[in-house]
Design a protein around this motif. Sequence first.
Motif, PDB file in Angstrom:
ATOM      1  N   SER A 165       7.745  23.027 -13.606  1.00 51.69           N
ATOM      2  CA  SER A 165       7.360  23.729 -13.282  1.00 51.69           C
ATOM      3  C   SER A 165       6.384  22.958 -12.512  1.00 51.69           C
ATOM      4  N   GLY A 166       5.744  22.095 -12.013  1.00 48.64           N
ATOM      5  CA  GLY A 166       3.923  22.405 -11.809  1.00 48.64           C
ATOM      6  C   GLY A 166       4.130  20.780 -11.848  1.00 48.64           C
ATOM      7  N   GLN A 167       5.068  19.921 -13.258  1.00 51.35           N
ATOM      8  CA  GLN A 167       4.669  18.506 -13.052  1.00 51.35           C
ATOM      9  C   GLN A 167       5.800  17.551 -12.125  1.00 51.35           C
ATOM     10  N   LYS A 168       4.954  16.945 -11.125  1.00 52.61           N
ATOM     11  CA  LYS A 168       4.850  15.462 -10.572  1.00 52.61           C
ATOM     12  C   LYS A 168       6.518  14.878 -10.930  1.00 52.61           C
ATOM     13  N   LYS A 169       7.582  14.973  -9.887  1.00 60.18           N
ATOM     14  CA  LYS A 169       8.710  14.193  -9.947  1.00 60.18           C
ATOM     15  C   LYS A 169       8.614  12.956  -9.634  1.00 60.18           C
ATOM     16  N   THR A 170       9.598  11.717 -10.150  1.00 55.65           N
ATOM     17  CA  THR A 170       8.377  10.618  -9.606  1.00 55.65           C
ATOM     18  C   THR A 170       9.365  10.099  -8.462  1.00 55.65           C
ATOM     19  N   VAL A 171       8.767   9.569  -7.614  1.00 56.71           N
ATOM     20  CA  VAL A 171       9.116   8.563  -6.161  1.00 56.71           C
ATOM     21  C   VAL A 171       8.972   7.353  -6.109  1.00 56.71           C
ATOM     22  N   ARG A 172       9.867   6.898  -6.330  1.00 50.59           N
ATOM     23  CA  ARG A 172       9.368   5.542  -6.552  1.00 50.59           C
ATOM     24  C   ARG A 172       9.893   3.910  -5.487  1.00 50.59           C
ATOM     25  N   LEU A 173       8.428   3.471  -4.841  1.00 50.23           N
ATOM     26  CA  LEU A 173       8.193   2.481  -3.650  1.00 50.23           C
ATOM     27  C   LEU A 173       8.328   2.189  -4.089  1.00 50.23           C
ATOM     28  N   LEU A 174       9.790   0.281  -3.257  1.00 52.09           N
ATOM     29  CA  LEU A 174       9.949  -0.793  -3.569  1.00 52.09           C
ATOM     30  C   LEU A 174       8.813  -1.449  -2.211  1.00 52.09           C
ATOM     31  N   ASP A 175       7.970  -2.198  -2.442  1.00 56.96           N
ATOM     32  CA  ASP A 175       6.841  -2.524  -1.007  1.00 56.96           C
ATOM     33  C   ASP A 175       7.653  -4.002  -0.831  1.00 56.96           C
ATOM     34  N   TYR A 176       8.796  -4.479   0.080  1.00 57.25           N
ATOM     35  CA  TYR A 176       9.233  -5.873  -0.244  1.00 57.25           C
ATOM     36  C   TYR A 176       8.580  -6.070   1.065  1.00 57.25           C
ATOM     37  N   ALA A 177       8.053  -7.718   0.706  1.00 53.05           N
ATOM     38  CA  ALA A 177       7.620  -8.735   1.530  1.00 53.05           C
ATOM     39  C   ALA A 177       6.143  -7.875   1.445  1.00 53.05           C
ATOM     40  N   CYS A 178       5.040  -7.126   0.993  1.00 54.82           N
ATOM     41  CA  CYS A 178       4.221  -5.984   0.320  1.00 54.82           C
ATOM     42  C   CYS A 178       2.636  -6.954   1.500  1.00 54.82           C
ATOM     43  N   GLY A 179       2.178  -8.459   1.383  1.00 51.27           N
ATOM     44  CA  GLY A 179       1.418  -8.173   1.708  1.00 51.27           C
ATOM     45  C   GLY A 179       0.594  -7.821   0.448  1.00 51.27           C
ATOM     46  N   THR A 180      -1.136  -7.200   1.112  1.00 52.44           N
ATOM     47  CA  THR A 180      -1.765  -7.411   1.394  1.00 52.44           C
ATOM     48  C   THR A 180      -1.472  -5.178   0.564  1.00 52.44           C
ATOM     49  N   GLY A 181      -0.521  -5.132   0.994  1.00 53.52           N
ATOM     50  CA  GLY A 181      -0.350  -2.884   0.550  1.00 53.52           C
ATOM     51  C   GLY A 181      -0.274  -2.614   1.009  1.00 53.52           C
ATOM     52  N   VAL A 182      -0.328  -2.464   2.824  1.00 50.46           N
ATOM     53  CA  VAL A 182      -0.698  -1.444   3.684  1.00 50.46           C
ATOM     54  C   VAL A 182       0.613  -0.412   3.406  1.00 50.46           C
ATOM     55  N   VAL A 183       1.981  -1.187   3.476  1.00 52.27           N
ATOM     56  CA  VAL A 183       2.794   0.814   3.476  1.00 52.27           C
ATOM     57  C   VAL A 183       2.107   1.035   1.907  1.00 52.27           C
ATOM     58  N   SER A 184       1.994  -0.059   0.610  1.00 49.57           N
ATOM     59  CA  SER A 184       2.071   1.011  -0.289  1.00 49.57           C
ATOM     60  C   SER A 184       0.842   2.254  -0.315  1.00 49.57           C
ATOM     61  N   ARG A 185      -0.251   1.481   0.201  1.00 47.85           N
ATOM     62  CA  ARG A 185      -1.136   2.353   0.430  1.00 47.85           C
ATOM     63  C   ARG A 185      -0.959   3.323   1.719  1.00 47.85           C
ATOM     64  N   ALA A 186      -0.246   3.304   2.656  1.00 43.20           N
ATOM     65  CA  ALA A 186       0.183   4.616   3.802  1.00 43.20           C
ATOM     66  C   ALA A 186       1.285   5.546   2.175  1.00 43.20           C
ATOM     67  N   LEU A 187       1.839   5.070   1.191  1.00 47.64           N
ATOM     68  CA  LEU A 187       2.980   6.175   0.808  1.00 47.64           C
ATOM     69  C   LEU A 187       2.423   6.123  -0.659  1.00 47.64           C
ATOM     70  N   ALA A 188       1.233   5.772  -0.780  1.00 54.61           N
ATOM     71  CA  ALA A 188       0.658   6.234  -2.123  1.00 54.61           C
ATOM     72  C   ALA A 188       0.623   7.985  -2.623  1.00 54.61           C
ATOM     73  N   PRO A 189      -0.182   8.514  -1.816  1.00 59.44           N
ATOM     74  CA  PRO A 189      -0.562   9.444  -2.463  1.00 59.44           C
ATOM     75  C   PRO A 189       0.712  10.259  -2.305  1.00 59.44           C
ATOM     76  N   TYR A 190       1.841   9.811  -1.549  1.00 55.62           N
ATOM     77  CA  TYR A 190       3.218  10.730  -1.741  1.00 55.62           C
ATOM     78  C   TYR A 190       4.350  10.775  -3.063  1.00 55.62           C
ATOM     79  N   THR A 191       3.662   8.566  -3.174  1.00 55.49           N
ATOM     80  CA  THR A 191       4.962   8.646  -4.631  1.00 55.49           C
ATOM     81  C   THR A 191       4.186   8.521  -5.964  1.00 55.49           C
ATOM     82  N   THR A 192       5.136   7.897  -7.214  1.00 57.92           N
ATOM     83  CA  THR A 192       4.435   8.244  -8.568  1.00 57.92           C
ATOM     84  C   THR A 192       3.774   6.897  -8.637  1.00 57.92           C
ATOM     85  N   GLN A 193       4.943   5.272  -7.828  1.00 54.51           N
ATOM     86  CA  GLN A 193       5.003   4.514  -7.704  1.00 54.51           C
ATOM     87  C   GLN A 193       4.676   3.529  -7.142  1.00 54.51           C
ATOM     88  N   CYS A 194       4.300   2.666  -7.098  1.00 52.42           N
ATOM     89  CA  CYS A 194       4.773   1.332  -6.089  1.00 52.42           C
ATOM     90  C   CYS A 194       4.578   0.273  -5.977  1.00 52.42           C
TER      91      CYS A 194
END
Length: 256
Positions: free
Chosen positions: A67-96
């Motif tokens: 309880s209270g421990q963050k679960k892992t949510v891993r994002l693969l940001d393909y054709a990531c460029g400078t990281g727009v999708v990663s930046r948008a989703l970073a608060p809601y994931t544990t790894q980009c």
Amino acid sequence: MASASGHNKEYFNKEAASYDSKHGKTLDQIIEEIRARLDFIGVDWADEVDDGDDNLDGKDAESGGVSGQKKTVRLLDYACGTGVVSRALAPYTTQCVGIDLSENMVAAYNTRAENQGIAPSEMRAYQGNLCSPEDPTPSAFASPEFFDFDVAAVGLGFHHFDDPALAARRLAARLKTGGVLVIIDFLPHEKMDTSHAATPTVTHHGFSEEQIKRIFEEAGVGKDFALEEAAVVFFRQAEGQPSIKRRIFFARGTKA
Ligand SMILES: C[S@@+](CC[C@H](N)C(=O)[O-])C[C@H]1O[C@@H](n2cnc3c(N)ncnc32)[C@H](O)[C@@H]1O
């Protein structure tokens, strides 16, 4: 037809240093659009773990985690460029994890993450191509850290790929069962004229809902498929050329 990958690599290597400043307003708008669609994307995001339904042993009933421990949510940001999708989703994931054809885009992604004090274990991009017909599992991406993602996303990259259907299959293979593929791209638009430096990098002039649905289904990520039209955005071109206007869509589907 010659592969677009060479054109993309060359073009985006040149664009990397100015990409964020040139398209700043548009990229901020895309980040807003992504965050407005967390429910639409339908991933069990990292900030949603502790709903208070603890078992007596202190485990969260749904996540199975402490309880209270963050679960892992891993994002693969393909054709990531400078990281727009990663930046948008970073608060809601544990790894980009970003992957992009252009080494300069990858360097820009990693410099931004480092400047923000984000550890490479949380946000890191790698140069590479998962869409080569000859090489289904490039050795650089064969280790477990490049598999079993909860969500794989392509932000404005699909129209640059030679074979978007192949890309969807390759990304689906990187998802865990129940993982979600997200494509953010353009609805059908007029052909770009040849004066645009980006023209040789564009393989598709947008996509219809039918095309995208078929691609998701054939890649095995057609479960709960949905497509939604989002904002109209403008992209700056070279000095003296008018901005181009595009209607953006979000599509999502789950790996069964
Ligand atoms: C318009 S940019 C989008 C970047 C970022 N996702 C965004 O939303 O700002 C397209 C990106 O796709 C990358 N790209 C094009 N073809 C690719 C391929 N086959 N594999 C990986 N990346 C590719 C380019 O290098 C470029 O960084």
